[in-house]
Design a protein around this motif. Sequence first.
Motif, PDB file in Angstrom:
ATOM      1  N   GLN A  57       0.803  -1.115  -0.212  1.00  0.00           N
ATOM      2  CA  GLN A  57       0.029   0.072   0.158  1.00  0.00           C
ATOM      3  C   GLN A  57       0.891   1.359  -0.160  1.00  0.00           C
ATOM      4  O   GLN A  57       0.518   2.246  -0.583  1.00  0.00           O
ATOM      5  CB  GLN A  57      -0.953   0.178   1.296  1.00  0.00           C
ATOM      6  N   THR A  58       1.942   1.178   0.753  1.00  0.00           N
ATOM      7  CA  THR A  58       2.765   2.249   0.681  1.00  0.00           C
ATOM      8  C   THR A  58       3.441   2.676  -0.777  1.00  0.00           C
ATOM      9  O   THR A  58       3.499   3.629  -1.076  1.00  0.00           O
ATOM     10  CB  THR A  58       4.055   2.153   1.725  1.00  0.00           C
ATOM     11  N   GLN A  59       3.670   1.509  -1.405  1.00  0.00           N
ATOM     12  CA  GLN A  59       4.469   1.675  -2.694  1.00  0.00           C
ATOM     13  C   GLN A  59       3.315   2.221  -3.745  1.00  0.00           C
ATOM     14  O   GLN A  59       3.629   3.100  -4.579  1.00  0.00           O
ATOM     15  CB  GLN A  59       5.161   0.425  -3.157  1.00  0.00           C
ATOM     16  N   ILE A  60       2.154   1.880  -3.634  1.00  0.00           N
ATOM     17  CA  ILE A  60       1.074   2.086  -4.409  1.00  0.00           C
ATOM     18  C   ILE A  60       0.711   3.860  -4.241  1.00  0.00           C
ATOM     19  O   ILE A  60       0.639   4.624  -5.154  1.00  0.00           O
ATOM     20  CB  ILE A  60      -0.234   1.367  -4.066  1.00  0.00           C
ATOM     21  N   ALA A  61       0.788   3.981  -2.873  1.00  0.00           N
ATOM     22  CA  ALA A  61       0.381   5.493  -2.560  1.00  0.00           C
ATOM     23  C   ALA A  61       1.675   6.452  -3.059  1.00  0.00           C
ATOM     24  O   ALA A  61       1.311   7.412  -3.621  1.00  0.00           O
ATOM     25  CB  ALA A  61       0.583   5.702  -1.017  1.00  0.00           C
ATOM     26  N   ARG A  62       2.961   5.994  -3.128  1.00  0.00           N
ATOM     27  CA  ARG A  62       3.995   6.735  -3.679  1.00  0.00           C
ATOM     28  C   ARG A  62       3.884   6.740  -5.457  1.00  0.00           C
ATOM     29  O   ARG A  62       3.896   7.916  -5.679  1.00  0.00           O
ATOM     30  CB  ARG A  62       5.204   6.022  -3.301  1.00  0.00           C
ATOM     31  N   LYS A  63       3.619   5.489  -5.754  1.00  0.00           N
ATOM     32  CA  LYS A  63       3.653   5.606  -7.152  1.00  0.00           C
ATOM     33  C   LYS A  63       2.495   6.468  -7.678  1.00  0.00           C
ATOM     34  O   LYS A  63       2.526   7.248  -8.766  1.00  0.00           O
ATOM     35  CB  LYS A  63       3.232   4.158  -7.638  1.00  0.00           C
ATOM     36  N   LEU A  64       1.185   6.476  -7.077  1.00  0.00           N
ATOM     37  CA  LEU A  64      -0.094   7.299  -7.484  1.00  0.00           C
ATOM     38  C   LEU A  64       0.102   8.642  -6.970  1.00  0.00           C
ATOM     39  O   LEU A  64      -1.086   9.155  -7.428  1.00  0.00           O
ATOM     40  CB  LEU A  64      -1.405   6.474  -7.289  1.00  0.00           C
ATOM     41  N   LYS A  65       1.070   8.973  -6.201  1.00  0.00           N
ATOM     42  CA  LYS A  65       0.978  10.097  -5.463  1.00  0.00           C
ATOM     43  C   LYS A  65      -0.333  10.528  -4.774  1.00  0.00           C
ATOM     44  O   LYS A  65      -0.988  11.612  -4.784  1.00  0.00           O
ATOM     45  CB  LYS A  65       1.387  11.308  -6.546  1.00  0.00           C
ATOM     46  N   LEU A  66      -0.759   9.646  -3.902  1.00  0.00           N
ATOM     47  CA  LEU A  66      -2.003   9.538  -3.329  1.00  0.00           C
ATOM     48  C   LEU A  66      -1.526   9.399  -1.645  1.00  0.00           C
ATOM     49  O   LEU A  66      -0.455   8.809  -1.498  1.00  0.00           O
ATOM     50  CB  LEU A  66      -2.863   8.350  -3.519  1.00  0.00           C
ATOM     51  N   PRO A  67      -2.189   9.961  -0.749  1.00  0.00           N
ATOM     52  CA  PRO A  67      -2.235   9.736   0.614  1.00  0.00           C
ATOM     53  C   PRO A  67      -2.363   8.315   1.085  1.00  0.00           C
ATOM     54  O   PRO A  67      -3.238   7.563   0.250  1.00  0.00           O
ATOM     55  CB  PRO A  67      -3.285  10.595   1.252  1.00  0.00           C
ATOM     56  N   LEU A  68      -1.514   7.752   1.902  1.00  0.00           N
ATOM     57  CA  LEU A  68      -1.803   6.148   2.097  1.00  0.00           C
ATOM     58  C   LEU A  68      -3.403   5.899   2.618  1.00  0.00           C
ATOM     59  O   LEU A  68      -3.836   4.960   2.062  1.00  0.00           O
ATOM     60  CB  LEU A  68      -0.973   5.913   3.446  1.00  0.00           C
ATOM     61  N   GLY A  69      -3.729   6.644   3.358  1.00  0.00           N
ATOM     62  CA  GLY A  69      -4.976   6.538   3.910  1.00  0.00           C
ATOM     63  C   GLY A  69      -6.228   6.486   2.738  1.00  0.00           C
ATOM     64  O   GLY A  69      -7.162   5.721   2.592  1.00  0.00           O
ATOM     65  N   THR A  70      -6.040   7.136   1.310  1.00  0.00           N
ATOM     66  CA  THR A  70      -6.702   7.049   0.578  1.00  0.00           C
ATOM     67  C   THR A  70      -6.774   5.759  -0.163  1.00  0.00           C
ATOM     68  O   THR A  70      -7.563   5.172  -0.735  1.00  0.00           O
ATOM     69  CB  THR A  70      -6.566   8.314  -0.765  1.00  0.00           C
ATOM     70  N   VAL A  71      -5.498   5.138  -0.303  1.00  0.00           N
ATOM     71  CA  VAL A  71      -5.081   3.804  -0.918  1.00  0.00           C
ATOM     72  C   VAL A  71      -5.682   2.881  -0.241  1.00  0.00           C
ATOM     73  O   VAL A  71      -6.463   1.838  -0.607  1.00  0.00           O
ATOM     74  CB  VAL A  71      -3.641   3.595  -1.107  1.00  0.00           C
ATOM     75  N   LYS A  72      -5.699   3.043   1.256  1.00  0.00           N
ATOM     76  CA  LYS A  72      -6.507   1.932   2.037  1.00  0.00           C
ATOM     77  C   LYS A  72      -7.866   2.013   1.696  1.00  0.00           C
ATOM     78  O   LYS A  72      -8.484   0.964   1.737  1.00  0.00           O
ATOM     79  CB  LYS A  72      -5.949   2.173   3.647  1.00  0.00           C
ATOM     80  N   SER A  73      -8.231   3.201   1.848  1.00  0.00           N
ATOM     81  CA  SER A  73      -9.808   3.350   1.545  1.00  0.00           C
ATOM     82  C   SER A  73     -10.365   2.748   0.229  1.00  0.00           C
ATOM     83  O   SER A  73     -11.256   1.995   0.320  1.00  0.00           O
ATOM     84  CB  SER A  73     -10.177   4.869   1.577  1.00  0.00           C
ATOM     85  N   ARG A  74      -9.510   3.192  -0.778  1.00  0.00           N
ATOM     86  CA  ARG A  74      -9.986   2.417  -2.130  1.00  0.00           C
ATOM     87  C   ARG A  74      -9.808   1.162  -2.253  1.00  0.00           C
ATOM     88  O   ARG A  74     -10.833   0.522  -2.893  1.00  0.00           O
ATOM     89  CB  ARG A  74      -9.106   3.219  -3.084  1.00  0.00           C
ATOM     90  N   MET A  75      -8.906   0.424  -1.395  1.00  0.00           N
ATOM     91  CA  MET A  75      -8.912  -1.043  -1.456  1.00  0.00           C
ATOM     92  C   MET A  75     -10.077  -1.798  -0.596  1.00  0.00           C
ATOM     93  O   MET A  75     -10.535  -2.532  -1.116  1.00  0.00           O
ATOM     94  CB  MET A  75      -7.663  -1.416  -0.778  1.00  0.00           C
ATOM     95  N   ARG A  76     -10.360  -1.007   0.303  1.00  0.00           N
ATOM     96  CA  ARG A  76     -11.406  -1.375   1.231  1.00  0.00           C
ATOM     97  C   ARG A  76     -12.782  -1.131   0.440  1.00  0.00           C
ATOM     98  O   ARG A  76     -13.635  -2.385   0.405  1.00  0.00           O
ATOM     99  CB  ARG A  76     -11.647  -0.632   2.491  1.00  0.00           C
ATOM    100  N   LEU A  77     -13.102  -0.097  -0.207  1.00  0.00           N
ATOM    101  CA  LEU A  77     -14.234  -0.114  -1.168  1.00  0.00           C
ATOM    102  C   LEU A  77     -14.185  -1.067  -2.179  1.00  0.00           C
ATOM    103  O   LEU A  77     -15.297  -1.810  -2.659  1.00  0.00           O
ATOM    104  CB  LEU A  77     -14.155   1.360  -1.782  1.00  0.00           C
ATOM    105  N   ALA A  78     -12.862  -1.413  -2.864  1.00  0.00           N
ATOM    106  CA  ALA A  78     -12.927  -2.572  -3.877  1.00  0.00           C
ATOM    107  C   ALA A  78     -13.339  -3.652  -3.350  1.00  0.00           C
ATOM    108  O   ALA A  78     -14.092  -4.505  -3.891  1.00  0.00           O
ATOM    109  CB  ALA A  78     -11.454  -2.456  -4.600  1.00  0.00           C
ATOM    110  N   TYR A  79     -12.725  -4.112  -2.198  1.00  0.00           N
ATOM    111  CA  TYR A  79     -13.358  -5.323  -1.566  1.00  0.00           C
ATOM    112  C   TYR A  79     -14.586  -5.537  -1.400  1.00  0.00           C
ATOM    113  O   TYR A  79     -15.407  -6.567  -1.929  1.00  0.00           O
ATOM    114  CB  TYR A  79     -12.447  -5.582  -0.248  1.00  0.00           C
ATOM    115  N   VAL A  80     -15.337  -4.420  -0.873  1.00  0.00           N
ATOM    116  CA  VAL A  80     -16.783  -4.808  -0.762  1.00  0.00           C
ATOM    117  C   VAL A  80     -17.492  -4.931  -1.870  1.00  0.00           C
ATOM    118  O   VAL A  80     -18.475  -5.521  -2.015  1.00  0.00           O
ATOM    119  CB  VAL A  80     -17.180  -3.283   0.131  1.00  0.00           C
ATOM    120  N   ARG A  81     -17.021  -3.894  -2.876  1.00  0.00           N
ATOM    121  CA  ARG A  81     -17.557  -4.017  -4.309  1.00  0.00           C
ATOM    122  C   ARG A  81     -17.533  -5.477  -4.745  1.00  0.00           C
ATOM    123  O   ARG A  81     -18.634  -5.795  -5.176  1.00  0.00           O
ATOM    124  CB  ARG A  81     -17.205  -2.899  -5.089  1.00  0.00           C
TER     125      ARG A  81
END
Length: 202
Positions: free
Chosen positions: A169-193
Motif C-alpha cells: 500500500q505504501t508503494q502504491i501510494a507513492r506511485k500514484l502520489k496519493l495519501p496512504l489513507g486514500t489507498v487503504k480506503s479505495r482497497m476497502r471499497l474495492a473489496y466490498v464491491r
Amino acid sequence: MSDLQSEQELARLAREADAARMRAEHRVLLERVARHRDRAAFALLFAHFGPRIKALMVRAGADHAQADDLAQDVMLTVWRKVDLYHPERGSVQGWVYTIARNARIDRLRRGSARAYEDVEALDLASDAPDGEEGVLSSEICEHVGAAIATLPEEQRTIIEYAYAQDLSQTQIARKLKLPLGTVKSRMRLAYVRLRDRLEELR
C-alpha cells in the motif's frame, strides 16, 4: 559498510519484507475462502495467481487458449479444495503452483494435442503436500473476471498494483502520489464491491 552496500542491504530487506507481507496476505485471503467461501477474497487470489499460472503454462509450451484453460482449472481447484491447504506445510504460492503442476500432468495424461516441456524446469514451488485437481463450473472464473472489470478505474488500478504487481500500500501510494489513507480506503471499497458483486455465486 559503504553507502552502496547499505543501500543494497536496505533494498534487499525491503524486498524480503514485501514478500513476507504478500505471503501473509495470501494466507489471510485463503483462510477467508476456506472459512466463509469469500468470493471477494478468491477474486483477489485469482487476480494475483491467474496471470502467473497462464504465463508459466505458456513458457511450458501451451498456446494461449490452453494456458487460459489450465489457469482456470487451477484456480477452480483452489476454490474447491481450499480445505486441503495447511499453512504449516508451506506457502500458499507453493500449494497453488503444485496444483498447477498436477493440472499440467493431468492434461498430458488425457492426451493433449501439443506436448509440453517439463514444468519442473520453470521453478514451480513444491512445498505443498497435495494438489488434487477438481472441476467446477467455469462461470466462477468468468464472474470473478467480470467483477474485477466492473470496479471503478481508481479502485481497479490499486487492485492491479497490489495483486498483479505485488506492490505494498505504501508503494502504491507513492506511485500514484496519493495519501496512504486514500489507498487503504479505495482497497476497502474495492473489496466490498467485489464481495457484493460476487454474492450471487453463493
